[in-house]
Design a protein around this motif. Sequence first.
Motif, short mmCIF file in Angstrom:
data_model
loop_
_atom_site.label_atom_id
_atom_site.label_comp_id
_atom_site.label_asym_id
_atom_site.label_seq_id
_atom_site.Cartn_x
_atom_site.Cartn_y
_atom_site.Cartn_z
N GLY A 1 35.48 7.25 -15.55
CA GLY A 1 34.39 6.49 -14.95
C GLY A 1 33.15 6.39 -15.82
O GLY A 1 32.25 5.63 -15.51
N GLY A 2 33.08 7.14 -16.91
CA GLY A 2 31.89 7.12 -17.75
C GLY A 2 31.67 5.79 -18.43
O GLY A 2 30.53 5.33 -18.57
N LEU A 3 32.72 5.14 -18.84
CA LEU A 3 32.61 3.85 -19.52
C LEU A 3 32.12 2.77 -18.56
O LEU A 3 31.28 1.94 -18.92
N ALA A 4 32.60 2.79 -17.34
CA ALA A 4 32.14 1.83 -16.34
C ALA A 4 30.67 2.06 -16.01
O ALA A 4 29.92 1.10 -15.80
N ARG A 5 30.27 3.32 -15.98
CA ARG A 5 28.87 3.64 -15.70
C ARG A 5 27.95 3.11 -16.81
O ARG A 5 26.90 2.54 -16.53
N VAL A 6 28.39 3.27 -18.06
CA VAL A 6 27.60 2.77 -19.20
C VAL A 6 27.52 1.25 -19.15
O VAL A 6 26.45 0.66 -19.37
N ALA A 7 28.63 0.59 -18.85
CA ALA A 7 28.63 -0.87 -18.76
C ALA A 7 27.71 -1.34 -17.64
O ALA A 7 26.96 -2.31 -17.79
N ILE B 1 25.07 0.27 -16.41
CA ILE B 1 23.69 0.52 -16.82
C ILE B 1 23.23 -0.54 -17.82
O ILE B 1 22.10 -1.04 -17.74
N LEU B 2 24.10 -0.92 -18.76
CA LEU B 2 23.74 -1.98 -19.71
C LEU B 2 23.51 -3.30 -19.00
O LEU B 2 22.62 -4.07 -19.37
N ALA B 3 24.29 -3.59 -17.97
CA ALA B 3 24.09 -4.82 -17.20
C ALA B 3 22.74 -4.80 -16.50
O ALA B 3 22.02 -5.81 -16.49
N ILE B 4 22.37 -3.67 -15.92
CA ILE B 4 21.07 -3.56 -15.25
C ILE B 4 19.93 -3.68 -16.26
O ILE B 4 18.93 -4.35 -16.00
N VAL B 5 20.10 -3.06 -17.42
CA VAL B 5 19.08 -3.15 -18.47
C VAL B 5 18.91 -4.59 -18.93
O VAL B 5 17.78 -5.06 -19.15
N SER B 6 20.01 -5.31 -19.07
CA SER B 6 19.90 -6.71 -19.53
C SER B 6 19.18 -7.57 -18.50
O SER B 6 18.37 -8.43 -18.87
N VAL B 7 19.42 -7.34 -17.22
CA VAL B 7 18.72 -8.11 -16.18
C VAL B 7 17.23 -7.75 -16.18
O VAL B 7 16.36 -8.64 -16.08
N ALA B 8 16.91 -6.47 -16.32
CA ALA B 8 15.51 -6.05 -16.35
C ALA B 8 14.79 -6.62 -17.57
O ALA B 8 13.65 -7.08 -17.47
N LEU B 9 15.46 -6.57 -18.73
CA LEU B 9 14.86 -7.13 -19.94
C LEU B 9 14.63 -8.64 -19.80
O LEU B 9 13.61 -9.17 -20.25
N SER B 10 15.56 -9.31 -19.19
CA SER B 10 15.42 -10.75 -18.98
C SER B 10 14.22 -11.06 -18.10
O SER B 10 13.44 -11.99 -18.38
N ALA B 11 14.03 -10.29 -17.05
CA ALA B 11 12.90 -10.51 -16.16
C ALA B 11 11.58 -10.22 -16.87
O ALA B 11 10.62 -10.99 -16.76
N ARG C 1 36.61 3.41 -11.59
CA ARG C 1 35.41 2.78 -11.03
C ARG C 1 35.46 1.27 -11.24
O ARG C 1 34.71 0.71 -12.02
N LYS C 2 36.32 0.63 -10.50
CA LYS C 2 36.52 -0.81 -10.65
C LYS C 2 35.33 -1.62 -10.16
O LYS C 2 35.04 -2.69 -10.70
N LEU C 3 34.62 -1.16 -9.16
CA LEU C 3 33.47 -1.89 -8.64
C LEU C 3 32.35 -1.95 -9.69
O LEU C 3 31.79 -3.02 -9.94
N MET C 4 32.03 -0.82 -10.28
CA MET C 4 30.99 -0.80 -11.32
C MET C 4 31.40 -1.66 -12.51
O MET C 4 30.58 -2.39 -13.07
N ALA C 5 32.66 -1.58 -12.90
CA ALA C 5 33.15 -2.38 -14.02
C ALA C 5 33.09 -3.87 -13.68
O ALA C 5 32.72 -4.70 -14.51
#
Length: 188
Positions: A84-90, A92-102, A155-159
């Motif tokens: 599940g660590g890889l899905a968690r990192v992905a 987090i990166l998705a959240i960071v990209s949305v925050a950076l965009s805003a 962790r299919k939902l996070m992925a």
Amino acid sequence: MSDPQQQFPPASGAQPPATASTPPQPPYGSAPAYQQAYPGATAQHGYPAEVQSGHPAEAQNWPSDPAGAAQAGYSAAPATRGPGGLARVAFILAIVSVALSAVTSIVRGVMYSQINRFHLSMHVVEGFNIGSNIVIFLCCAAALALGIVAARGERKLMAGIAIGVGGAGVVNLVVGFLLSTLTPLLYG
């Protein structure tokens, strides 16, 4: 709540009281009133197990691990973190990209409105636009790639969220780049 009373071992030269020959009886049926979680507790407090619980046989049959998971006939499962660590990192990166965009959208608006006040060059503004879009693109592409790889894990939902956000970000930035490149050619 009150703590159960602990019995202390007699001093080395003291005579035990007359009632000390019989072990203390638990207040509720046959279950002991105070059970220790693991054998290390007796060594930590310095009291023998038979004095605390009143049952010498209990001290010999305790499991070897503190949680009591490895009992007779069962082995303790190793504590693994799983894939599940890889899905968690992905994610987090998705959240960071949305925050950076805003954040960059807000900063970009402020920069355009304050060009004359702070004597900003259009090269500075365009440099900021290009730099921020590259950083956001890299975050979105990494979230998309890691999300695709992590979709096979637990962790299919996070992925899936990372794939959706990363894919939408990549498509948005690629279409924006193509439109900004082709617009001067079409209308120029």
